[in-house]
Design a protein around this motif. Structure first.
Motif, PDB file in Angstrom:
ATOM      1  N   VAL A 100     -18.312  40.225 -39.713  1.00  0.00           N
ATOM      2  CA  VAL A 100     -17.501  41.179 -38.958  1.00  0.00           C
ATOM      3  C   VAL A 100     -17.430  40.782 -37.495  1.00  0.00           C
ATOM      4  CG1 VAL A 100     -17.924  43.184 -40.463  1.00  0.00           C
ATOM      5  CG2 VAL A 100     -19.472  42.738 -38.550  1.00  0.00           C
ATOM      6  N   LYS A 101     -16.358  41.236 -36.860  1.00  0.00           N
ATOM      7  CA  LYS A 101     -16.185  41.127 -35.418  1.00  0.00           C
ATOM      8  C   LYS A 101     -16.306  42.558 -34.900  1.00  0.00           C
ATOM      9  CE  LYS A 101     -12.555  39.729 -32.143  1.00  0.00           C
ATOM     10  NZ  LYS A 101     -11.176  39.188 -32.102  1.00  0.00           N
ATOM     11  N   VAL A 102     -17.199  42.765 -33.914  1.00  0.00           N
ATOM     12  CA  VAL A 102     -17.529  44.110 -33.448  1.00  0.00           C
ATOM     13  C   VAL A 102     -17.129  44.269 -31.983  1.00  0.00           C
ATOM     14  CG1 VAL A 102     -19.435  45.745 -33.112  1.00  0.00           C
ATOM     15  CG2 VAL A 102     -19.448  44.221 -35.081  1.00  0.00           C
ATOM     16  N   LYS A 103     -16.603  45.474 -31.656  1.00  0.00           N
ATOM     17  CA  LYS A 103     -16.253  45.793 -30.262  1.00  0.00           C
ATOM     18  C   LYS A 103     -17.116  46.955 -29.787  1.00  0.00           C
ATOM     19  CE  LYS A 103     -12.449  48.904 -31.488  1.00  0.00           C
ATOM     20  NZ  LYS A 103     -11.018  49.180 -31.358  1.00  0.00           N
ATOM     21  N   ASN A 104     -17.007  47.262 -28.474  1.00  0.00           N
ATOM     22  CA  ASN A 104     -17.779  48.355 -27.867  1.00  0.00           C
ATOM     23  C   ASN A 104     -19.271  48.208 -28.180  1.00  0.00           C
ATOM     24  OD1 ASN A 104     -15.304  49.446 -27.024  1.00  0.00           O
ATOM     25  ND2 ASN A 104     -15.099  50.588 -28.918  1.00  0.00           N
ATOM     26  N   VAL A 105     -19.785  47.013 -27.968  1.00  0.00           N
ATOM     27  CA  VAL A 105     -21.141  46.673 -28.381  1.00  0.00           C
ATOM     28  C   VAL A 105     -22.194  47.165 -27.391  1.00  0.00           C
ATOM     29  CG1 VAL A 105     -22.690  44.746 -28.880  1.00  0.00           C
ATOM     30  CG2 VAL A 105     -20.307  44.667 -29.643  1.00  0.00           C
ATOM     31  N   THR A 106     -23.242  47.765 -27.959  1.00  0.00           N
ATOM     32  CA  THR A 106     -24.438  48.135 -27.206  1.00  0.00           C
ATOM     33  C   THR A 106     -25.645  47.734 -28.040  1.00  0.00           C
ATOM     34  OG1 THR A 106     -24.487  50.369 -28.147  1.00  0.00           O
ATOM     35  CG2 THR A 106     -23.319  50.104 -26.051  1.00  0.00           C
ATOM     36  N   ASP A 107     -26.825  47.972 -27.512  1.00  0.00           N
ATOM     37  CA  ASP A 107     -28.085  47.716 -28.248  1.00  0.00           C
ATOM     38  C   ASP A 107     -28.211  46.278 -28.730  1.00  0.00           C
ATOM     39  OD1 ASP A 107     -28.842  50.367 -27.953  1.00  0.00           O
ATOM     40  OD2 ASP A 107     -27.987  50.966 -29.868  1.00  0.00           O
TER      41      ASP A 107
END
Length: 127
Positions: A100-107
């Protein structure tokens, strides 16, 4: 065993690669080697949330069905549709066959670099 320097690693054997505001997540060479031939991949939907430490996908190999955990928190921007038809790509090119490609990433803290992960892998299976 392959440990690319340009990715970060989770203790659950996923890798992340940063690309601007996005992060790609996949399964490490160590993990695919332990699983054997991968025959099925179940991926989330675009827009689904992912949370650090929680399952976001599962994979089936000739040995077992295994969960895939998210090493970050964010939202799925894109899934690698190629893996649905050709899950064996994970065995052939684990660092090219992202899930997957993920946006709005934290942690994204607490991830290992290549050297740390290589040392961690040496301790696996010794318990």
């Amino acid at each position: 065993m392959n440990f690319p320097q340009d990715v970060k690693y989770a203790k659950t054997h996923e890798w992340i690669k940063e690309d601007g505001d996005f992060i790609y997540i996949g399964l490490t060479d160590f993990a695919q080697d332990q699983l054997g031939d991968i025959v099925f991949v179940n991926l989330p939907e675009v827009g689904d949330p992912v949370s650090k430490g929680d399952t976001f996908a599962d994979i089936e190999s000739v040995k077992a069905v295994s969960d895939v955990y998210s090493p970050v928190t964010g939202e799925v921007e894109e899934v690698n549709e190629e893996l649905l038809d050709a899950p064996e790509k994970v065995n052939g090119d684990p660092y090219g066959a992202w899930f997957v490609k993920v946006k709005n990433v934290t942690d994204k803290e607490d991830l290992m670099d290549a050297k740390e992960y290589e040392e961690f892998c040496k301790t696996q299976g010794e318990e």
